[in-house]
Design a protein around this motif. Structure first.
Motif, mmCIF file in Angstrom:
data_model
loop_
_atom_site.group_PDB
_atom_site.id
_atom_site.type_symbol
_atom_site.label_atom_id
_atom_site.label_comp_id
_atom_site.label_asym_id
_atom_site.label_seq_id
_atom_site.Cartn_x
_atom_site.Cartn_y
_atom_site.Cartn_z
ATOM 1 N N SER A 65 0.818 -1.206 0.000
ATOM 2 C CA SER A 65 0.000 0.000 0.000
ATOM 3 C C SER A 65 0.854 1.259 0.000
ATOM 4 C CB SER A 65 -0.931 0.016 1.219
ATOM 5 O OG SER A 65 -1.818 -1.078 1.193
ATOM 6 N N VAL A 74 -6.805 4.235 -0.635
ATOM 7 C CA VAL A 74 -6.607 4.742 0.717
ATOM 8 C C VAL A 74 -5.106 4.834 1.008
ATOM 9 C CG1 VAL A 74 -6.962 4.267 3.170
ATOM 10 C CG2 VAL A 74 -8.816 3.878 1.545
ATOM 11 N N THR A 75 -4.662 5.992 1.471
ATOM 12 C CA THR A 75 -3.248 6.232 1.734
ATOM 13 C C THR A 75 -2.826 5.625 3.071
ATOM 14 O OG1 THR A 75 -3.313 8.309 0.503
ATOM 15 C CG2 THR A 75 -1.486 8.021 2.037
ATOM 16 N N MET A 90 -3.735 4.639 8.517
ATOM 17 C CA MET A 90 -4.207 5.053 7.200
ATOM 18 C C MET A 90 -4.968 6.364 7.302
ATOM 19 S SD MET A 90 -5.799 1.330 6.138
ATOM 20 C CE MET A 90 -6.823 1.307 7.619
ATOM 21 N N GLU A 91 -5.193 6.980 6.148
ATOM 22 C CA GLU A 91 -6.063 8.159 6.150
ATOM 23 C C GLU A 91 -7.467 7.727 6.567
ATOM 24 O OE1 GLU A 91 -7.326 9.903 2.404
ATOM 25 O OE2 GLU A 91 -6.544 8.176 1.307
ATOM 26 N N ILE A 93 -11.274 7.789 6.192
ATOM 27 C CA ILE A 93 -12.290 8.062 5.177
ATOM 28 C C ILE A 93 -13.656 8.076 5.845
ATOM 29 C CG2 ILE A 93 -13.314 7.323 2.996
ATOM 30 C CD1 ILE A 93 -10.358 8.122 2.818
ATOM 31 N N ARG A 151 -12.882 4.710 -2.805
ATOM 32 C CA ARG A 151 -11.467 4.426 -2.556
ATOM 33 C C ARG A 151 -11.294 2.930 -2.305
ATOM 34 N NH1 ARG A 151 -12.420 9.349 -0.191
ATOM 35 N NH2 ARG A 151 -10.931 11.043 -0.599
ATOM 36 N N THR A 153 -9.326 -0.206 -0.764
ATOM 37 C CA THR A 153 -8.553 -0.420 0.455
ATOM 38 C C THR A 153 -8.267 -1.904 0.633
ATOM 39 O OG1 THR A 153 -8.474 0.065 2.829
ATOM 40 C CG2 THR A 153 -10.604 -0.644 1.930
#
Length: 311
Positions: A65, A74-75, A90-91, A93, A151, A153
């Motif tokens: 990732s 997803v970052t 992770m970011e 959401i 997004r 994930t």
């Protein structure tokens, strides 16, 4: 380790609220106290922390990732592990898994299906360009916010194309309802396998039902190989109808050439049939002669200890 609100991980990430839970992990809303921003923290379930295979999947998800930079993926910010735990930052959401959206509202309008598929296909193309095959594309792994922004994930069982995976030849790893025929047969997952799984997601969004459902996970998995896909109604507009059906072709070479081609087909003018995908769409719904299309070998149940994970 028992995770609870207020727990501080590595003196930085403070857990606040459990927002999701699955077979392997939990996802918490948390605060990054160093940067003072909200984040999502995915942790191994307390009863899974001692399982090295689960910890290794966390490591794989973190590495694969972290290499991906795309607005529809997803970052991942950070990864950490201790003696009995591992976590992924992770970011955060603000949205719902697509599985919940389908459960609450499905079938979904064609324009909404097209937009979500286009975004997810774009995300997959970015992953494939980076050399990563997701291997577990399903509604639960696509998060959609209130504006319809999607997004992708959960790269927990993803595989770097140039590296070794966590599975051995003949093992099925993924979710039975969304496995490609080649994965069911124990062949390596490829970008075309992700396209097939995304087409299953598209079929489910359009119809509100999965195209293949058996009496067991193994029967469901084998149906991807031995049964034709159900037809989509003629009322489903083009190019959506033909693009999704072509993605369900049994043979990888009959599907869209890559995820970008899948996305591009969806962007054709309304009412346009993507001519280059017509044969693939027809093959997907054609009877499977003697149980198998040309070019595929006899499927077999997973070996003892191998599983096709449930949704």
């Amino acid at each position: 380790m028992n995770f609870a609100p207020g727990l501080l991980l590595t003196d930085r990430y403070r857990l606040e609220e459990l927002i999701a839970e699955g077979g392997m992990g939990q996802v918490w809303r948390a605060t990054d106290e160093t940067l003072q921003r909200p984040v999502a923290v995915k942790v191994l379930r307390p009863d899974s922390g001692g399982d090295e295979s689960f910890v290794e999947r966390f490591r794989v998800e973190a590495v694969n990732s972290a290499a991906l930079q795309h607005p529809n993926i997803v970052t991942v910010h950070d990864f950490g592990e201790g003696d009995e735990s591992a976590f992924l930052v992770m970011e955060l959401i603000e949205g719902q898994p697509l599985s919940a959206v389908i459960g609450e509202r499905g079938p979904l309008p064609a324009d909404e299906v097209t937009e979500i598929l286009h975004q997810a296909a774009s995300a997959l193309q970015a992953a494939h360009d980076a050399g990563v095959v997701h291997r577990d594309v399903k509604p639960a792994n696509i998060v959609v916010d209130a504006d319809g922004y999607a997004r992708l994930t959960d790269f927990g069982i993803s595989k770097a194309m140039a590296g070794s995976g966590l599975t051995q030849t003949g093992e099925m790893l993924g979710t039975a309802h969304y496995l490609s025929p080649e994965q069911v047969q124990g062949r390596p997952a490829t970008p075309a396998s992700d396209i097939y799984s995304l087409a299953v997601v598209g079929f489910e969004m359009i119809s509100g039902a999965r195209p293949f459902v058996g009496e067991s996970m193994v029967a469901t998995a084998l149906a991807h190989v031995g049964q034709p896909a159900p037809q989509l109604p003629e009322t489903v507009p083009e190019p959506l109808r033909t693009t999704v059906l072509a993605g369900l072709a049994k043979l990888p070479e009959q599907r869209p050439a890559d995820a970008a081609a899948f996305a591009e087909a969806l962007r054709l003018p309304a009412g346009t049939v993507p001519a280059h995908l017509v044969d693939g769409a027809a093959s997907a719904v054609s009877p499977v002669v003697a149980g198998l299309p040309d070019g595929m070998f006899t499927p077999y149940p997973p070996a003892r200890g191998d599983t096709a994970e449930g949704a």
